[in-house]
Structure formats: structure tokens, C-alpha cells
Scaffold this active site. Sequence first.
Site, PDB file in Angstrom:
ATOM      1  N   ASP A   1       0.806  -1.224   0.000  1.00  0.00           N
ATOM      2  CA  ASP A   1       0.000   0.000   0.000  1.00  0.00           C
ATOM      3  C   ASP A   1       0.839   1.275   0.000  1.00  0.00           C
ATOM      4  O   ASP A   1       0.310   2.364   0.220  1.00  0.00           O
ATOM      5  CB  ASP A   1      -0.948   0.002   1.211  1.00  0.00           C
ATOM      6  CG  ASP A   1      -2.117  -0.941   0.991  1.00  0.00           C
ATOM      7  OD1 ASP A   1      -2.620  -1.010  -0.138  1.00  0.00           O
ATOM      8  OD2 ASP A   1      -2.521  -1.610   1.965  1.00  0.00           O
TER       9      ASP A   1
ATOM     10  N   ASP B   1      -6.941  -3.759  -5.476  1.00  0.00           N
ATOM     11  CA  ASP B   1      -6.558  -2.458  -4.923  1.00  0.00           C
ATOM     12  C   ASP B   1      -5.123  -2.077  -5.308  1.00  0.00           C
ATOM     13  O   ASP B   1      -4.770  -0.907  -5.397  1.00  0.00           O
ATOM     14  CB  ASP B   1      -6.647  -2.457  -3.389  1.00  0.00           C
ATOM     15  CG  ASP B   1      -7.787  -3.274  -2.828  1.00  0.00           C
ATOM     16  OD1 ASP B   1      -8.189  -4.262  -3.468  1.00  0.00           O
ATOM     17  OD2 ASP B   1      -8.259  -2.957  -1.727  1.00  0.00           O
TER      18      ASP B   1
HETATM   19  N1  GLY Z   1      -7.409  -1.292   0.103  1.00  0.00           N
HETATM   20  C1  GLY Z   1      -8.357  -1.729   1.030  1.00  0.00           C
HETATM   21  C2  GLY Z   1      -9.752  -1.305   0.735  1.00  0.00           C
HETATM   22  O1  GLY Z   1     -10.069  -0.811  -0.306  1.00  0.00           O
HETATM   23  O2  GLY Z   1     -10.571  -1.484   1.593  1.00  0.00           O
END
Ligand code: GLY
Length: 425
Positions: free
Chosen positions: A144, A202
Amino acid sequence: MKKNLFLFASLLAIVLVSCKTPPKEDYSWVKKGIDVASAQLKFTTTEIADSAMLPRSIWVGYEMDFLCEQLGRDSMTFKDSLRLKPIQRLGQRRLAGIYDWTSGFFPGTLWYTYELTGDNALKQQAIKFTNLLYPVRKYTGTHDLGFMMNCSFGNAGRLSPSDTIPSILQQTADNLISRYNPQIGAIRSWDFGKWNFPVIIDNMMNLDLLFNVSKLTGDPRYKDVAIKHAYKTMKYHFRPDYSSYHVISYNDDGSVEYRNTHQGKNDESSWARGQSWAVYGYISCYRETGDKAFLDFAVNIADFIMSRVKTDDLIPLWDYDAPDTPETPRDASAASIVASAFIELSTIVPDGGKYLDYAVTIMKNLSSDAYLAKVGENQGFILMHSTGSLPNGSEIDTPLNYADYYYMEALQRYMELKGLEYKDL
Ligand code: GLY
């Protein structure tokens, strides 16, 4: 007689001119959104002035039976997988540390609101909260890093460049590409769970950091990894209708181990935010590479989203396959990501008007009292009614800092597209 003719001609001219002038477009919803954002951010920065944490959401509870209905699951099986809630914190602002995946969004929201208003007080807060994240440049424990550092330092570099920002972003990108496995052809997402090599949709959003660093440094390695990851994801994450799974886990030889939808209704459902990350991610890939395969793919995902979201206001249910009832939680974050992405898409494709109209409908609705907070309420967040991870009993019908971030990004993109200045609104 001559005088009468002259009067008649003048009147006719006035009528014709007034018929031709289009009605002035109403941008009051844009101004309202920016003004509320500005006030909420100032309120929040005052309240958390002494904290080294960042606002993430509001703690909310849930009814077990309600969640079981949403998921269509047996309560006994379901109960075991839920985390305990800190009851005493319900209704309070949920803060996150700098290593939380959402840490970049609050500083990023401050940057966008500064960009829109030119308000120096917001810029000072943006700098302060961005600098909190400086240690994250050394972190290797998550994929992330793009969310965390590109939304904070990336926007800082764009709006207030400094000599140190490119090296901070490069160090972060080095850590992100260290999670790339060339045999598999993808960047590893999570370091927990049952999966051999999980990749979540994501992760498409972290590629902007890599594109950015290749541009800043002239080193193509980051962009090459991003492209390989995007191609691998294109091949394995999507169903024939262009809906996306959430998690694809790979075996070491690159074949698929599992197909899951960890934050959705079930493995075969369309988790709303996942579809938003997907369309946004492939539009970015097209912008940065000019590769038409990415654009065609983004258009297919966009059309899938438009065909599947059935709510009147276009703010989707938390999962497109969730029960279609008034009680089903919405996800404003999924909507704001789509709005931002569709504004960009509208500038690329010949029939872009339909994407812009869709984005504007979303943004007008998010800027209405149904979603936009009242100043001083909503624990200082801008938008209400998002859903984080319903199957995990987490952040259900609550504000989320990334809903705010992409809403402000969408407003910024809209203002730029229309050539609008805040002072003229
Ligand atoms: N990246 C985690 C979410 O979208 O909840």
C-alpha cells in the site's frame, strides 16, 4: 411608422439573443463541497493538533443478524470470523498510525483542498501531516506504499516541490518493487492469510507511485514493473463480464491458487470498491503508457460499472450483489473513486460525455445533504456513508478518509476540466 419598426426590430433582437444564451451553469454544489471540506479539515486539524495519528473513520458497531442477511450466510459460521469491537469507542474518531494503509489520504485531502482554495493555512497543515509519514519511506511490509506516499508526498511534490521529495518517493518505490516476483509477474499485496502470493485489485492503485518515480528519475524499472503487474492482473483478476475478483493468489509458477473476494459478499460477487479501484487503475495505466489495451480494458470496466449500479443516486451498494433493500449500506468511497476516474476517462475517449455526466451525477449527490457532512459534525470528515469491510464487521456505514480524498480529487479534476477558479464560483 419607422419608429415602430425600429422598436419591433430591437425587441426581436433582444428576444433572439436571450434565447441563444445558454443558462449559466450552476456550480453552487462545487462551492458547497469545497467550503465544507475546508471547514471540516480546519476543524479536524485543530482537534488533533497534538496527535501523531491521522483520521481514518468513525468507530461503528453492527448487528450480527443484519450482517448475516447482507452476506446471506449462516450466523454460527459467520460469528467466528468477526473481530471484537471496542464498544467504548463507538461514535468516536478512529485514528490511524503512519503505517496504516490509509495514512496518506488525510494529508492528500489537505493538499487537494489547498490546491482548490489557495488557502495557506491548509497548505501548512498539509505539510505537517505529510512530514509525519517520512519514516514510511523505509517500510517494506505492505504493497500500500503508493496509497500512503504518493497521495501525501506525491501531491506535496506536485504542489510544493522540494529537493528531498523525489528521493523519498524513490526510496518508497524501491521498497514497493522489492515485492515484485518476476516468476509470477506481479507485486505481492498482503503478508498475512492463507494465500501463497495474494494480489488484490486495490494494488492497481499503487502503480501511480511507480509511474511517478520513473518520470522523476528517468529510470524505467519502476514503470516496467507497473506494466507487468497491470498485464498479469488484467489476465487473471477479471471475469468475462469485466467484473473483478478482489484477491487472486498465485502459485510460485504463476498459476492461480485461489480466487477470492475477501471484502465482498462472496467470492463470485462484485465488491463495489474493487470495481472502482480497477477502472481507476487501468485509466492511470493508459495515461502513463499510451497502451490502447489498457484504455479498452478501462472502458469495458466502466461500462460494466454503469450497467450494474442500480441505485437512483449512483452511489453503489457496498457490493453490487448485496440485497437490494433500503437498509443495505452504500459505499460513498466507491462512488468518489469512480467519479474521479470517469472525469479523466471523459477527456480521453470520443464518447466521453456519458462518463462525465455519470461523474457529475455522483458528485452532485455526494455534495448533497444526504452525503456531505454538516460543518462541525461527522467527526470532521467530509462525506458520510461509506463501507470499509462489511464481512469483517469493520467500518460499516461510516465516513472513510479515502472517500474524502477521491471526492476532493474529483472536484479538482472537474474544476480543471471546466477551467473554473474557486474565487469565481
Ligand atoms: N485497500 C483496502 C480497501 O479498499 O478497503
